[in-house]
Design an enzyme around this catalytic site. Structure first.
Site, PDB file in Angstrom:
ATOM      1  CB  THR A  12      -0.974   0.040   1.209  1.00  0.00           C
ATOM      2  OG1 THR A  12      -0.256   0.362   2.407  1.00  0.00           O
ATOM      3  CG2 THR A  12      -1.707  -1.279   1.386  1.00  0.00           C
ATOM      4  N   GLY A  13       0.489   2.255  -0.732  1.00  0.00           N
ATOM      5  CA  GLY A  13       1.384   3.408  -0.898  1.00  0.00           C
ATOM      6  C   GLY A  13       2.630   2.995  -1.662  1.00  0.00           C
ATOM      7  N   GLY A  14       2.415   2.192  -2.722  1.00  0.00           N
ATOM      8  CA  GLY A  14       3.550   1.666  -3.496  1.00  0.00           C
ATOM      9  C   GLY A  14       3.884   2.501  -4.712  1.00  0.00           C
ATOM     10  CB  SER A  16       5.160   7.925  -3.741  1.00  0.00           C
ATOM     11  OG  SER A  16       5.975   9.011  -3.367  1.00  0.00           O
ATOM     12  N   GLY A  17       8.124   6.983  -3.122  1.00  0.00           N
ATOM     13  CA  GLY A  17       9.051   6.905  -1.993  1.00  0.00           C
ATOM     14  C   GLY A  17       9.453   5.492  -1.574  1.00  0.00           C
ATOM     15  CB  ILE A  18       9.553   4.052   1.868  1.00  0.00           C
ATOM     16  CG1 ILE A  18      10.534   5.062   2.477  1.00  0.00           C
ATOM     17  CG2 ILE A  18       9.686   2.686   2.506  1.00  0.00           C
ATOM     18  CD1 ILE A  18      10.253   5.413   3.942  1.00  0.00           C
ATOM     19  N   GLY A  19       7.649   2.965  -0.426  1.00  0.00           N
ATOM     20  CA  GLY A  19       6.817   1.874  -0.959  1.00  0.00           C
ATOM     21  C   GLY A  19       7.211   1.512  -2.382  1.00  0.00           C
ATOM     22  CB  SER A 137       8.055   6.763  12.096  1.00  0.00           C
ATOM     23  OG  SER A 137       8.954   7.820  12.357  1.00  0.00           O
ATOM     24  CE1 TYR A 150       4.067  10.231   9.806  1.00  0.00           C
ATOM     25  CE2 TYR A 150       5.875  10.295  11.390  1.00  0.00           C
ATOM     26  CZ  TYR A 150       5.348   9.864  10.178  1.00  0.00           C
ATOM     27  OH  TYR A 150       6.105   9.055   9.350  1.00  0.00           O
TER      28      TYR A 150
HETATM   29  N1  LIG Z   1      10.214   9.581   4.638  1.00  0.00           N
HETATM   30  C1  LIG Z   1      10.418   9.497   5.934  1.00  0.00           C
HETATM   31  O1  LIG Z   1      11.276  10.225   6.490  1.00  0.00           O
HETATM   32  C2  LIG Z   1       9.683   8.487   6.755  1.00  0.00           C
HETATM   33  C3  LIG Z   1      10.196   8.172   8.019  1.00  0.00           C
HETATM   34  C4  LIG Z   1       9.519   7.244   8.807  1.00  0.00           C
HETATM   35  C5  LIG Z   1       8.367   6.651   8.328  1.00  0.00           C
HETATM   36  N2  LIG Z   1       7.890   6.994   7.095  1.00  0.00           N
HETATM   37  C6  LIG Z   1       6.666   6.325   6.652  1.00  0.00           C
HETATM   38  O2  LIG Z   1       6.924   5.655   5.453  1.00  0.00           O
HETATM   39  C7  LIG Z   1       5.695   5.490   4.717  1.00  0.00           C
HETATM   40  C8  LIG Z   1       5.934   5.895   3.286  1.00  0.00           C
HETATM   41  O3  LIG Z   1       6.229   7.270   3.251  1.00  0.00           O
HETATM   42  P1  LIG Z   1       7.240   7.932   2.208  1.00  0.00           P
HETATM   43  O4  LIG Z   1       8.255   8.646   2.978  1.00  0.00           O
HETATM   44  O5  LIG Z   1       7.648   6.956   1.170  1.00  0.00           O
HETATM   45  O6  LIG Z   1       6.297   9.067   1.601  1.00  0.00           O
HETATM   46  P2  LIG Z   1       5.561   9.283   0.209  1.00  0.00           P
HETATM   47  O7  LIG Z   1       6.542   9.232  -0.894  1.00  0.00           O
HETATM   48  O8  LIG Z   1       4.746  10.487   0.415  1.00  0.00           O
HETATM   49  O9  LIG Z   1       4.634   7.993   0.122  1.00  0.00           O
HETATM   50  C9  LIG Z   1       3.424   7.884   0.804  1.00  0.00           C
HETATM   51  C10 LIG Z   1       2.581   6.867   0.061  1.00  0.00           C
HETATM   52  O10 LIG Z   1       1.355   6.662   0.764  1.00  0.00           O
HETATM   53  C11 LIG Z   1       0.282   6.790  -0.167  1.00  0.00           C
HETATM   54  N3  LIG Z   1      -0.892   7.257   0.543  1.00  0.00           N
HETATM   55  C12 LIG Z   1      -1.018   8.356   1.345  1.00  0.00           C
HETATM   56  N4  LIG Z   1      -2.267   8.453   1.803  1.00  0.00           N
HETATM   57  C13 LIG Z   1      -2.956   7.397   1.296  1.00  0.00           C
HETATM   58  C14 LIG Z   1      -4.273   6.926   1.401  1.00  0.00           C
HETATM   59  N5  LIG Z   1      -5.204   7.592   2.111  1.00  0.00           N
HETATM   60  N6  LIG Z   1      -4.636   5.787   0.757  1.00  0.00           N
HETATM   61  C15 LIG Z   1      -3.742   5.117   0.015  1.00  0.00           C
HETATM   62  N7  LIG Z   1      -2.460   5.510  -0.134  1.00  0.00           N
HETATM   63  C16 LIG Z   1      -2.077   6.634   0.499  1.00  0.00           C
HETATM   64  C17 LIG Z   1       0.792   7.761  -1.224  1.00  0.00           C
HETATM   65  O11 LIG Z   1       0.130   7.586  -2.462  1.00  0.00           O
HETATM   66  P3  LIG Z   1      -1.049   8.584  -2.988  1.00  0.00           P
HETATM   67  O12 LIG Z   1      -0.598   9.971  -2.697  1.00  0.00           O
HETATM   68  O13 LIG Z   1      -1.204   8.241  -4.431  1.00  0.00           O
HETATM   69  O14 LIG Z   1      -2.247   8.194  -2.197  1.00  0.00           O
HETATM   70  C18 LIG Z   1       2.236   7.325  -1.343  1.00  0.00           C
HETATM   71  O15 LIG Z   1       2.363   6.232  -2.202  1.00  0.00           O
HETATM   72  C19 LIG Z   1       4.664   6.321   5.474  1.00  0.00           C
HETATM   73  O16 LIG Z   1       3.868   5.476   6.288  1.00  0.00           O
HETATM   74  C20 LIG Z   1       5.510   7.239   6.338  1.00  0.00           C
HETATM   75  O17 LIG Z   1       4.835   7.675   7.483  1.00  0.00           O
HETATM   76  C21 LIG Z   1       8.518   7.879   6.310  1.00  0.00           C
END
Ligand SMILES: NC(=O)c1ccc[n+]([C@@H]2O[C@H](COP(=O)([O-])OP(=O)(O)OC[C@H]3O[C@@H](n4cnc5c(N)ncnc54)[C@H](OP(=O)(O)O)[C@@H]3O)[C@@H](O)[C@H]2O)c1
Length: 249
Positions: A12-14, A16-19, A137, A150
């Protein structure tokens, strides 16, 4: 030998970014991958990057009634699911004094309630012995100012992974947590941060780690691969922390 040969994975959330980095690595390791997200355009471009017949399914984890149909689509295409990465999340920072109910509800609906029901609604589509991994996180067990809501959602999912692992033991479904530290992804600029604000945030967060830098999505994806594969079969209800030393600094 590829580590995920003959496996079916949903991230899920695949898109962008980490996914996305995780979905790419899983496909390289032989898995059939379905990704979800809300943005159709990035779902389309992501599936091209991931390759290996991957599919993108438009699905919002905060619309609980629709979550199950995403899994149904994935299972119809590839068969039942062996690996579920519950990764979709949003980041809305803000001080306690100013944080609105709307910000709180949005954060909670996606990062906490969305995780609970993403796992519940997957149950009919998961194979026994499946690996479920939730993205928390390093903030989940820290107390940093300005990110309380958060951080609390990320603490909540650590608890869920423990309870669910006990509850799903009869099906040998293990639920683990991966907690990244600060990673450079689009999450940091989604609220409209300017390049200057982004640089400031990057420097601030880098200084909070022992490594002195942000992590990359690819470094985090390696952790998901470990938790998805049989290499981690004795890890149940646990947490893998990949935070550049943020928690010990
Ligand atoms: N980057 C960091 O520093 C960091 C650190 C610790 C944890 N995290 C966690 O890592 C995970 C991935 O984050 P990321 O950093 O890779 O950020 P990101 O690039 O913004 O990715 C977030 C992903 O979640 C999806 N998403 C958001 N809301 C959604 C919803 N309501 N339904 C379905 N998909 C949804 C987005 O896709 P759409 O916009 O298309 O919905 C996107 O694919 C998150 O849980 C975040 O809290 C990130």
């Amino acid at each position: 030998m590829k580590k995920l040969a003959n496996k079916v994975a949903v991230v899920t959330g695949g898109n962008s970014g980490i996914g996305l980095a995780t979905a790419i690595l899983f496909a390289e390791q032989g898995a059939k991958v379905a990704i979800t997200g809300r943005n159709q355009q990035s779902l389309d471009t992501a599936t091209i990057e991931i390759g290996n017949d991957s599919i993108g399914i438009r699905s919002d984890v905060s619309i609980i009634a629709n979550i199950g149909s995403a899994y149904q689509t994935a299972a119809e295409k590839f068969g039942k699911i062996d690996i579920l990465v519950v990764n979709a999340g949003i980041y809305i920072p803000g001080p306690l004094a100013d944080y609105s109910e709307e910000q709180f509800d949005k954060t909670s609906d996606i990062n906490f309630k969305g995780v609970f029901f993403s796992i519940q609604r997957a149950l009919p589509y998961l194979n026994d012995g499946a690996s479920v991994i939730v993205t928390s996180s390093s903030l989940g067990t820290m107390g940093i100012a300005g990110v309380s809501a958060y951080s609390a959602t990320k603490a909540a999912v650590i608890s869920l992974a423990k309870s669910f692992s006990s509850e799903l033991a009869d099906r040998a479904i293990r639920v683990n947590i991966l907690s990244p530290g600060p990673v450079e992804t689009p999450i940091m600029t989604r609220d409209g941060a300017t390049p200057e604000q982004f640089e400031q945030a990057k420097n601030y967060l880098s200084a909070k780690t022992v490594a002195g830098r942000l992590g990359t999505s690819e470094e985090i994806a390696e952790g998901f691969l470990y938790l998805a594969s049989d290499d981690s079969k004795y890890m149940i209800g646990g947490e893998l922390l990949l935070d550049g030393g943020m928690r010990i600094k």
